[in-house]
Design a protein around this motif. Structure first.
Motif, PDB file in Angstrom:
ATOM      1  N   GLY A 130       0.920  -1.198   0.135  1.00  0.00           N
ATOM      2  CA  GLY A 130      -0.135  -0.109   0.087  1.00  0.00           C
ATOM      3  C   GLY A 130       0.924   1.116   0.085  1.00  0.00           C
ATOM      4  N   LEU A 131       1.986   1.158   0.648  1.00  0.00           N
ATOM      5  CA  LEU A 131       2.864   2.627   0.670  1.00  0.00           C
ATOM      6  C   LEU A 131       3.597   2.497  -0.431  1.00  0.00           C
ATOM      7  CD1 LEU A 131       3.916   4.331   2.693  1.00  0.00           C
ATOM      8  CD2 LEU A 131       5.973   2.902   3.063  1.00  0.00           C
ATOM      9  N   LEU A 132       3.682   1.537  -1.241  1.00  0.00           N
ATOM     10  CA  LEU A 132       4.441   1.726  -2.735  1.00  0.00           C
ATOM     11  C   LEU A 132       3.458   2.083  -3.607  1.00  0.00           C
ATOM     12  CD1 LEU A 132       6.830  -1.500  -2.825  1.00  0.00           C
ATOM     13  CD2 LEU A 132       7.461   0.913  -2.663  1.00  0.00           C
ATOM     14  N   GLY A 133       2.077   1.836  -3.335  1.00  0.00           N
ATOM     15  CA  GLY A 133       1.173   2.325  -4.317  1.00  0.00           C
ATOM     16  C   GLY A 133       0.882   3.868  -4.121  1.00  0.00           C
ATOM     17  N   LEU A 134       1.438   4.593  -2.877  1.00  0.00           N
ATOM     18  CA  LEU A 134       1.166   5.871  -2.789  1.00  0.00           C
ATOM     19  C   LEU A 134       2.413   6.737  -3.062  1.00  0.00           C
ATOM     20  CD1 LEU A 134      -0.543   5.690   0.840  1.00  0.00           C
ATOM     21  CD2 LEU A 134      -1.732   6.306  -1.478  1.00  0.00           C
ATOM     22  N   ARG A 135       3.216   6.292  -3.600  1.00  0.00           N
ATOM     23  CA  ARG A 135       4.480   6.923  -4.034  1.00  0.00           C
ATOM     24  C   ARG A 135       4.577   8.298  -4.647  1.00  0.00           C
ATOM     25  NH1 ARG A 135       8.002   2.268  -6.516  1.00  0.00           N
ATOM     26  NH2 ARG A 135       6.298   1.806  -7.492  1.00  0.00           N
ATOM     27  N   ASN A 136       3.457   8.429  -5.672  1.00  0.00           N
ATOM     28  CA  ASN A 136       3.156   9.419  -6.703  1.00  0.00           C
ATOM     29  C   ASN A 136       2.304  10.369  -5.922  1.00  0.00           C
ATOM     30  OD1 ASN A 136       1.607   7.313  -6.995  1.00  0.00           O
ATOM     31  ND2 ASN A 136       1.221   7.673  -9.187  1.00  0.00           N
ATOM     32  N   ARG A 137       1.727  10.008  -4.927  1.00  0.00           N
ATOM     33  CA  ARG A 137       0.795  11.042  -4.175  1.00  0.00           C
ATOM     34  C   ARG A 137       1.405  11.206  -2.733  1.00  0.00           C
ATOM     35  NH1 ARG A 137      -4.516   7.347  -4.495  1.00  0.00           N
ATOM     36  NH2 ARG A 137      -5.055   7.803  -6.836  1.00  0.00           N
ATOM     37  N   LYS A 138       2.359  12.321  -2.899  1.00  0.00           N
ATOM     38  CA  LYS A 138       3.023  12.678  -1.852  1.00  0.00           C
ATOM     39  C   LYS A 138       2.679  13.257  -0.650  1.00  0.00           C
ATOM     40  CE  LYS A 138       7.496  13.951  -0.928  1.00  0.00           C
ATOM     41  NZ  LYS A 138       8.495  12.890  -1.374  1.00  0.00           N
ATOM     42  N   PRO A 139       1.411  13.960  -0.306  1.00  0.00           N
ATOM     43  CA  PRO A 139       0.878  14.015   1.115  1.00  0.00           C
ATOM     44  C   PRO A 139       0.469  12.622   1.751  1.00  0.00           C
ATOM     45  CG  PRO A 139      -0.035  15.503  -0.586  1.00  0.00           C
ATOM     46  CD  PRO A 139       1.037  14.682  -1.182  1.00  0.00           C
ATOM     47  N   LEU A 140      -0.047  11.815   0.641  1.00  0.00           N
ATOM     48  CA  LEU A 140      -0.648  10.633   1.421  1.00  0.00           C
ATOM     49  C   LEU A 140       0.464   9.795   1.813  1.00  0.00           C
ATOM     50  CD1 LEU A 140      -3.915   9.870  -0.546  1.00  0.00           C
ATOM     51  CD2 LEU A 140      -3.647  10.569   1.888  1.00  0.00           C
ATOM     52  N   PHE A 141       1.609   9.550   0.973  1.00  0.00           N
ATOM     53  CA  PHE A 141       2.918   8.703   1.121  1.00  0.00           C
ATOM     54  C   PHE A 141       3.368   9.309   2.345  1.00  0.00           C
ATOM     55  CE2 PHE A 141       7.287   8.078   0.756  1.00  0.00           C
ATOM     56  CZ  PHE A 141       7.191   6.627   0.476  1.00  0.00           C
ATOM     57  N   VAL A 142       3.522  10.633   2.720  1.00  0.00           N
ATOM     58  CA  VAL A 142       4.292  11.098   3.937  1.00  0.00           C
ATOM     59  C   VAL A 142       3.362  10.794   5.131  1.00  0.00           C
ATOM     60  CG1 VAL A 142       4.829  13.231   5.140  1.00  0.00           C
ATOM     61  CG2 VAL A 142       5.412  13.048   2.815  1.00  0.00           C
ATOM     62  N   ILE A 143       2.193  10.952   5.175  1.00  0.00           N
ATOM     63  CA  ILE A 143       1.179  10.516   6.190  1.00  0.00           C
ATOM     64  C   ILE A 143       1.214   9.052   6.404  1.00  0.00           C
ATOM     65  CG2 ILE A 143      -1.188  10.366   6.954  1.00  0.00           C
ATOM     66  CD1 ILE A 143      -1.626  12.955   5.528  1.00  0.00           C
ATOM     67  N   ALA A 144       1.289   8.214   5.454  1.00  0.00           N
ATOM     68  CA  ALA A 144       1.220   6.874   5.462  1.00  0.00           C
ATOM     69  C   ALA A 144       2.715   6.379   6.278  1.00  0.00           C
ATOM     70  CB  ALA A 144       1.295   6.127   4.295  1.00  0.00           C
ATOM     71  N   VAL A 145       3.623   6.985   5.651  1.00  0.00           N
ATOM     72  CA  VAL A 145       4.956   6.623   6.277  1.00  0.00           C
ATOM     73  C   VAL A 145       5.043   7.074   7.737  1.00  0.00           C
ATOM     74  CG1 VAL A 145       7.577   7.401   6.222  1.00  0.00           C
ATOM     75  CG2 VAL A 145       6.219   6.639   4.084  1.00  0.00           C
ATOM     76  N   VAL A 146       4.467   8.062   8.188  1.00  0.00           N
ATOM     77  CA  VAL A 146       4.520   8.629   9.497  1.00  0.00           C
ATOM     78  C   VAL A 146       3.668   7.623  10.377  1.00  0.00           C
ATOM     79  CG1 VAL A 146       3.632  10.431  11.206  1.00  0.00           C
ATOM     80  CG2 VAL A 146       5.229  10.912   9.201  1.00  0.00           C
ATOM     81  N   VAL A 147       2.611   7.089   9.780  1.00  0.00           N
ATOM     82  CA  VAL A 147       1.668   6.273  10.646  1.00  0.00           C
ATOM     83  C   VAL A 147       2.501   4.938  10.879  1.00  0.00           C
ATOM     84  CG1 VAL A 147      -0.365   5.054  10.634  1.00  0.00           C
ATOM     85  CG2 VAL A 147      -0.467   7.459  10.179  1.00  0.00           C
ATOM     86  N   LEU A 148       3.087   4.355   9.934  1.00  0.00           N
ATOM     87  CA  LEU A 148       3.644   3.066  10.142  1.00  0.00           C
ATOM     88  C   LEU A 148       4.965   3.206  10.752  1.00  0.00           C
ATOM     89  CD1 LEU A 148       3.420   1.794   6.218  1.00  0.00           C
ATOM     90  CD2 LEU A 148       2.137   1.119   8.420  1.00  0.00           C
ATOM     91  N   VAL A 149       5.756   4.275  10.806  1.00  0.00           N
ATOM     92  CA  VAL A 149       7.021   4.356  11.541  1.00  0.00           C
ATOM     93  C   VAL A 149       6.357   4.495  13.135  1.00  0.00           C
ATOM     94  CG1 VAL A 149       8.684   5.926  12.308  1.00  0.00           C
ATOM     95  CG2 VAL A 149       8.531   5.175   9.716  1.00  0.00           C
ATOM     96  N   ALA A 150       5.370   5.246  13.383  1.00  0.00           N
ATOM     97  CA  ALA A 150       4.664   5.525  14.567  1.00  0.00           C
ATOM     98  C   ALA A 150       4.269   4.158  15.139  1.00  0.00           C
ATOM     99  CB  ALA A 150       3.734   6.525  14.767  1.00  0.00           C
ATOM    100  N   PHE A 151       3.598   3.369  14.288  1.00  0.00           N
ATOM    101  CA  PHE A 151       3.238   2.072  14.614  1.00  0.00           C
ATOM    102  C   PHE A 151       4.267   1.059  14.984  1.00  0.00           C
ATOM    103  CE2 PHE A 151       1.549  -2.287  13.371  1.00  0.00           C
ATOM    104  CZ  PHE A 151       0.736  -2.373  14.446  1.00  0.00           C
ATOM    105  N   ALA A 152       5.456   1.209  14.188  1.00  0.00           N
ATOM    106  CA  ALA A 152       6.570   0.113  14.424  1.00  0.00           C
ATOM    107  C   ALA A 152       7.182   0.376  15.933  1.00  0.00           C
ATOM    108  CB  ALA A 152       7.480   0.273  13.304  1.00  0.00           C
ATOM    109  N   ALA A 153       7.415   1.838  15.836  1.00  0.00           N
ATOM    110  CA  ALA A 153       8.215   2.428  17.136  1.00  0.00           C
ATOM    111  C   ALA A 153       7.199   2.189  18.423  1.00  0.00           C
ATOM    112  CB  ALA A 153       8.410   3.974  16.895  1.00  0.00           C
TER     113      ALA A 153
END
Length: 93
Positions: A54-77
């Motif tokens: 899902g994250l790779l599918g959002l690569r060309n949608r910058k704002p959603l990609f950044v939000i998804a990365v932040v959420v996934l990193v927060a979840f992992a942390a």
């Protein structure tokens, strides 16, 4: 989205594992082994693969990609922090 059939086995595996874990906890709510987290570990692999896809599918949608990365990193942390706190409590630190 064009490769949705490629991810279907992972989605099915995740939901089957999740449903079986919920059913086990419903049928045996006071069992000593039903309330710990070791039963969720088999479901982590398909979930991680679906999250990365899902994250790779959002690569060309910058704002959603950044939000998804932040959420996934927060979840992992938070998961890592939980494990560290649990280990520290077991070791008596």
């Amino acid at each position: 989205m064009r490769d949705i059939a490629a991810y279907l086995p992972f989605a099915v595996a995740f939901f089957l594992l999740l449903i079986s874990m919920v059913a086990f906890r419903i049928y045996y709510p006071y069992s000593s082994s039903s309330n710990d987290f070791r039963h969720i570990f088999p479901a982590i692999t398909p979930l991680v693969l679906l999250a990365v896809a899902g994250l790779l599918g959002l690569r060309n949608r910058k704002p959603l990609f950044v939000i998804a990365v932040v959420v996934l990193v927060a979840f992992a942390a938070s998961g890592l922090l939980f494990q560290v706190i649990t280990l520290a409590a077991l070791l008596g630190v």
